[in-house]
Scaffold this motif. Structure first.
Motif, PDB file in Angstrom:
ATOM      1  N   SER A  32       0.855  -0.982   0.101  1.00 30.02           N
ATOM      2  CA  SER A  32       0.032  -0.076  -0.012  1.00 30.02           C
ATOM      3  C   SER A  32       1.117   1.150  -0.155  1.00 30.02           C
ATOM      4  CB  SER A  32      -0.877   0.087   1.265  1.00 30.02           C
ATOM      5  OG  SER A  32      -1.867  -0.843   1.102  1.00 30.02           O
ATOM      6  N   ASN A  33       0.331   2.286  -0.517  1.00 27.88           N
ATOM      7  CA  ASN A  33       1.064   3.714  -0.530  1.00 27.88           C
ATOM      8  C   ASN A  33       1.420   3.819   0.933  1.00 27.88           C
ATOM      9  OD1 ASN A  33       1.662   5.781  -1.638  1.00 27.88           O
ATOM     10  ND2 ASN A  33      -0.186   7.010  -1.365  1.00 27.88           N
ATOM     11  N   THR A  34       2.729   4.272   1.145  1.00 32.79           N
ATOM     12  CA  THR A  34       3.343   4.261   2.290  1.00 32.79           C
ATOM     13  C   THR A  34       4.226   5.517   2.426  1.00 32.79           C
ATOM     14  OG1 THR A  34       3.908   1.619   2.222  1.00 32.79           O
ATOM     15  CG2 THR A  34       5.029   2.901   3.712  1.00 32.79           C
ATOM     16  N   ALA A  35       3.906   6.210   3.825  1.00 35.33           N
ATOM     17  CA  ALA A  35       4.334   7.282   4.198  1.00 35.33           C
ATOM     18  C   ALA A  35       5.817   7.197   5.173  1.00 35.33           C
ATOM     19  CB  ALA A  35       3.395   8.248   4.915  1.00 35.33           C
ATOM     20  N   GLY A  36       6.254   8.361   5.310  1.00 36.40           N
ATOM     21  CA  GLY A  36       7.443   8.221   5.954  1.00 36.40           C
ATOM     22  C   GLY A  36       7.319   8.453   7.639  1.00 36.40           C
ATOM     23  N   THR A  41       8.863   5.387  16.636  1.00 39.64           N
ATOM     24  CA  THR A  41       8.519   6.767  17.277  1.00 39.64           C
ATOM     25  C   THR A  41       7.231   7.235  17.025  1.00 39.64           C
ATOM     26  OG1 THR A  41       9.539   7.865  15.610  1.00 39.64           O
ATOM     27  CG2 THR A  41      10.926   6.995  17.242  1.00 39.64           C
ATOM     28  N   LYS A  42       6.778   6.935  15.838  1.00 40.48           N
ATOM     29  CA  LYS A  42       5.240   7.585  15.279  1.00 40.48           C
ATOM     30  C   LYS A  42       5.806   8.991  14.566  1.00 40.48           C
ATOM     31  CE  LYS A  42       3.061   3.983  16.677  1.00 40.48           C
ATOM     32  NZ  LYS A  42       3.213   2.714  15.987  1.00 40.48           N
ATOM     33  N   GLU A  43       6.988   9.164  14.685  1.00 44.64           N
ATOM     34  CA  GLU A  43       7.024  10.499  14.046  1.00 44.64           C
ATOM     35  C   GLU A  43       7.474  10.547  12.692  1.00 44.64           C
ATOM     36  OE1 GLU A  43      10.403  12.106  16.607  1.00 44.64           O
ATOM     37  OE2 GLU A  43       9.269  12.238  18.256  1.00 44.64           O
ATOM     38  N   ILE A  44       7.119  11.784  12.038  1.00 43.48           N
ATOM     39  CA  ILE A  44       7.591  12.123  10.791  1.00 43.48           C
ATOM     40  C   ILE A  44       8.455  13.079  10.289  1.00 43.48           C
ATOM     41  CG2 ILE A  44       6.505  12.684   8.424  1.00 43.48           C
ATOM     42  CD1 ILE A  44       3.739  11.629   9.473  1.00 43.48           C
ATOM     43  N   PRO A  45       9.699  12.677   9.896  1.00 43.43           N
ATOM     44  CA  PRO A  45      10.958  13.852   9.734  1.00 43.43           C
ATOM     45  C   PRO A  45      10.340  14.881   8.867  1.00 43.43           C
ATOM     46  CG  PRO A  45      11.549  11.648   9.085  1.00 43.43           C
ATOM     47  CD  PRO A  45      10.213  11.390   9.322  1.00 43.43           C
ATOM     48  N   GLU A  50      15.164  12.799   4.617  1.00 37.37           N
ATOM     49  CA  GLU A  50      15.186  11.879   5.747  1.00 37.37           C
ATOM     50  C   GLU A  50      13.892  11.352   5.539  1.00 37.37           C
ATOM     51  OE1 GLU A  50      15.714  13.655   9.517  1.00 37.37           O
ATOM     52  OE2 GLU A  50      17.344  14.716   8.749  1.00 37.37           O
ATOM     53  N   GLN A  51      12.512  11.995   5.291  1.00 34.25           N
ATOM     54  CA  GLN A  51      11.310  11.374   5.088  1.00 34.25           C
ATOM     55  C   GLN A  51      11.410  10.298   3.975  1.00 34.25           C
ATOM     56  OE1 GLN A  51       6.757  13.004   4.443  1.00 34.25           O
ATOM     57  NE2 GLN A  51       7.884  14.180   5.749  1.00 34.25           N
ATOM     58  N   THR A  52      11.944  10.543   2.953  1.00 29.38           N
ATOM     59  CA  THR A  52      12.247   9.577   1.750  1.00 29.38           C
ATOM     60  C   THR A  52      12.914   8.408   2.236  1.00 29.38           C
ATOM     61  OG1 THR A  52      12.147  11.631   0.343  1.00 29.38           O
ATOM     62  CG2 THR A  52      12.825   9.538  -0.551  1.00 29.38           C
ATOM     63  N   GLN A  53      13.795   8.497   3.054  1.00 28.80           N
ATOM     64  CA  GLN A  53      14.426   7.372   3.506  1.00 28.80           C
ATOM     65  C   GLN A  53      13.819   6.686   4.462  1.00 28.80           C
ATOM     66  OE1 GLN A  53      17.396   6.329   2.488  1.00 28.80           O
ATOM     67  NE2 GLN A  53      18.784   8.020   1.669  1.00 28.80           N
ATOM     68  N   GLN A  54      12.840   7.183   5.343  1.00 23.75           N
ATOM     69  CA  GLN A  54      11.974   6.406   5.968  1.00 23.75           C
ATOM     70  C   GLN A  54      10.775   5.790   5.345  1.00 23.75           C
ATOM     71  OE1 GLN A  54      12.166   6.187   9.656  1.00 23.75           O
ATOM     72  NE2 GLN A  54      11.048   4.482   9.014  1.00 23.75           N
ATOM     73  N   VAL A  55      10.304   6.440   4.338  1.00 26.42           N
ATOM     74  CA  VAL A  55       9.528   5.950   3.387  1.00 26.42           C
ATOM     75  C   VAL A  55      10.244   4.318   2.971  1.00 26.42           C
ATOM     76  CG1 VAL A  55       8.484   5.735   0.964  1.00 26.42           C
ATOM     77  CG2 VAL A  55       8.191   7.717   2.737  1.00 26.42           C
ATOM     78  N   PHE A  56      11.302   4.314   2.248  1.00 20.74           N
ATOM     79  CA  PHE A  56      11.855   3.241   1.808  1.00 20.74           C
ATOM     80  C   PHE A  56      12.274   2.029   3.019  1.00 20.74           C
ATOM     81  CE2 PHE A  56      12.682   5.595  -1.998  1.00 20.74           C
ATOM     82  CZ  PHE A  56      12.658   4.491  -3.032  1.00 20.74           C
ATOM     83  N   ALA A  57      12.512   2.915   4.023  1.00 19.04           N
ATOM     84  CA  ALA A  57      12.625   1.615   5.223  1.00 19.04           C
ATOM     85  C   ALA A  57      11.297   1.093   5.301  1.00 19.04           C
ATOM     86  CB  ALA A  57      13.047   2.281   6.589  1.00 19.04           C
ATOM     87  N   ASN A  58      10.454   1.819   5.721  1.00 16.89           N
ATOM     88  CA  ASN A  58       9.046   1.282   5.639  1.00 16.89           C
ATOM     89  C   ASN A  58       8.692   0.480   4.741  1.00 16.89           C
ATOM     90  OD1 ASN A  58       8.733   2.886   8.154  1.00 16.89           O
ATOM     91  ND2 ASN A  58       7.280   4.338   7.061  1.00 16.89           N
TER      92      ASN A  58
END
Length: 140
Positions: A32-36, A41-45, A50-58
């Motif tokens: 599914s469409n995945t955000a960062g 932590t439930k935080e969004i950079p 950083e947000q894009t890196q977190q999207v890929f990690a997710n």
């Protein structure tokens, strides 16, 4: 017999909207469409990189839940809220998908909240990473 696996991450959004983060149908995998949002932590950079890196990690974590990796991705859909962020996001996409070369659609629609700067949806095929690949170049 077809085997279907549905993966939930415990996200309140998945429960409210009644959807799965991942659905695998035999070797086909839909993420599914995945955000960062950092799942711990439930935080969004705030920073777009950083947000894009977190999207890929997710996305990578979601794929791993069904024994797949980014190297199995065959198609991706990228949503970037601000067109000014395209170059930063695409540089990271290029790093992450280098050598994988999935089909890619990138667009700049409004997202569900202004805190989401980038979201990614992928389709993968388990085993694509080890498949024989023929690359063709077509001049335009």
């Amino acid at each position: 017999m077809t085997k279907i696996i549905k993966v939930k991450t415990g996200s309140i959004f998945e429960e409210k909207a009644s959807y799965s983060r991942v659905v695998a149908v035999d070797n086909w995998i839909y993420v599914s469409n995945t955000a960062g949002r950092n799942p711990q932590t439930k935080e969004i950079p705030e920073d777009i990189a950083e947000q894009t890196q977190q999207v890929f990690a997710n996305v990578e974590q979601a794929l791993a839940a069904v024994d797949a990796t980014l190297a199995d991705v065959i198609c991706s859909r990228l949503f970037i809220q601000d067109p000014a962020d395209i170059h930063t996001v695409m540089a990271i996409v290029g790093e992450k998908f280098r050598g994988i070369d999935p089909a890619l659609t990138a667009t700049c629609p409004p997202l569900g909240s202004t805190v989401y700067k980038v979201e990614l949806e992928v389709t993968a095929y388990r085993g694509a990473s080890t498949a024989s690949v023929e690359k063709l170049n077509v001049s335009q």
